[in-house]
Design a protein around this motif. Sequence first.
Motif, PDB file in Angstrom:
ATOM      1  N   ALA A 121      -0.617 -13.529  10.387  1.00  0.00           N
ATOM      2  CA  ALA A 121      -1.373 -14.096   9.276  1.00  0.00           C
ATOM      3  C   ALA A 121      -1.253 -13.258   8.003  1.00  0.00           C
ATOM      4  CB  ALA A 121      -2.838 -14.242   9.666  1.00  0.00           C
ATOM      5  N   ALA A 122      -0.743 -12.053   8.126  1.00  0.00           N
ATOM      6  CA  ALA A 122      -0.646 -11.147   6.980  1.00  0.00           C
ATOM      7  C   ALA A 122       0.489 -11.553   6.044  1.00  0.00           C
ATOM      8  CB  ALA A 122      -0.406  -9.719   7.473  1.00  0.00           C
ATOM      9  N   ASP A 123       0.332 -11.201   4.778  1.00  0.00           N
ATOM     10  CA  ASP A 123       1.399 -11.421   3.799  1.00  0.00           C
ATOM     11  C   ASP A 123       2.519 -10.408   3.988  1.00  0.00           C
ATOM     12  OD1 ASP A 123       0.081 -13.520   2.540  1.00  0.00           O
ATOM     13  OD2 ASP A 123      -0.992 -12.171   1.190  1.00  0.00           O
ATOM     14  N   ALA A 124       2.145  -9.209   4.426  1.00  0.00           N
ATOM     15  CA  ALA A 124       3.124  -8.136   4.580  1.00  0.00           C
ATOM     16  C   ALA A 124       2.678  -7.196   5.688  1.00  0.00           C
ATOM     17  CB  ALA A 124       3.268  -7.356   3.273  1.00  0.00           C
ATOM     18  N   ALA A 125       3.635  -6.450   6.232  1.00  0.00           N
ATOM     19  CA  ALA A 125       3.343  -5.515   7.313  1.00  0.00           C
ATOM     20  C   ALA A 125       4.226  -4.284   7.181  1.00  0.00           C
ATOM     21  CB  ALA A 125       3.585  -6.187   8.664  1.00  0.00           C
ATOM     22  N   ILE A 126       3.772  -3.207   7.788  1.00  0.00           N
ATOM     23  CA  ILE A 126       4.551  -1.970   7.891  1.00  0.00           C
ATOM     24  C   ILE A 126       4.609  -1.619   9.369  1.00  0.00           C
ATOM     25  CG2 ILE A 126       4.658   0.487   7.333  1.00  0.00           C
ATOM     26  CD1 ILE A 126       3.125  -0.203   4.747  1.00  0.00           C
ATOM     27  N   LEU A 127       5.792  -1.390   9.880  1.00  0.00           N
ATOM     28  CA  LEU A 127       5.979  -1.045  11.281  1.00  0.00           C
ATOM     29  C   LEU A 127       5.808   0.462  11.448  1.00  0.00           C
ATOM     30  CD1 LEU A 127       6.855  -1.930  14.152  1.00  0.00           C
ATOM     31  CD2 LEU A 127       9.198  -1.426  13.447  1.00  0.00           C
ATOM     32  N   CYS A 128       4.898   0.872  12.319  1.00  0.00           N
ATOM     33  CA  CYS A 128       4.694   2.289  12.625  1.00  0.00           C
ATOM     34  C   CYS A 128       5.306   2.581  13.989  1.00  0.00           C
ATOM     35  CB  CYS A 128       3.213   2.633  12.627  1.00  0.00           C
ATOM     36  SG  CYS A 128       2.448   2.412  11.011  1.00  0.00           S
ATOM     37  N   VAL A 129       6.181   3.564  14.030  1.00  0.00           N
ATOM     38  CA  VAL A 129       6.902   3.916  15.246  1.00  0.00           C
ATOM     39  C   VAL A 129       6.541   5.343  15.634  1.00  0.00           C
ATOM     40  CG1 VAL A 129       9.189   4.193  16.255  1.00  0.00           C
ATOM     41  CG2 VAL A 129       8.784   2.386  14.581  1.00  0.00           C
ATOM     42  N   ALA A 130       6.109   5.537  16.865  1.00  0.00           N
ATOM     43  CA  ALA A 130       5.775   6.871  17.360  1.00  0.00           C
ATOM     44  C   ALA A 130       7.047   7.537  17.878  1.00  0.00           C
ATOM     45  CB  ALA A 130       4.738   6.784  18.458  1.00  0.00           C
TER      46      ALA A 130
END
Length: 85
Positions: free
Chosen positions: A42-51
Motif C-alpha cells: 500500500a506504500a508509495d515507496a519502500a526501502i529494503l533493509c538487509v541484515a
Amino acid sequence: VTLVTLQAELGAVAERARSKERVIVALPDVLRSPASLAIARAADAAILCVALGRSAIAEAEQILDEVGRDRFLGSVALPRTKETP
C-alpha cells in the motif's frame, strides 16, 4: 494482527499521506508477515533493509518481487547484531 486492525492502520497512514505528511513505517519481514506485506504494497515507496550475514540474496529478490520492484527507492545494509539466546 487482525484484519480490522490492519485496515485501521492502513486508513491512518493513507489519511496522513493525503494531508501531505511523510509517513515512515518500520515493518517486520514481509515474507513472514502477511500484514507487513499488505502495508508495504500500500506504500508509495519502500526501502529494503538487509541484515549483513543473515539475509539471503534470494530472499531479498523475493521481497522485491512480492512488494513490487517499482516501489523501492533503494536499500540499506545493516551491520550484524549480536544474537540473543
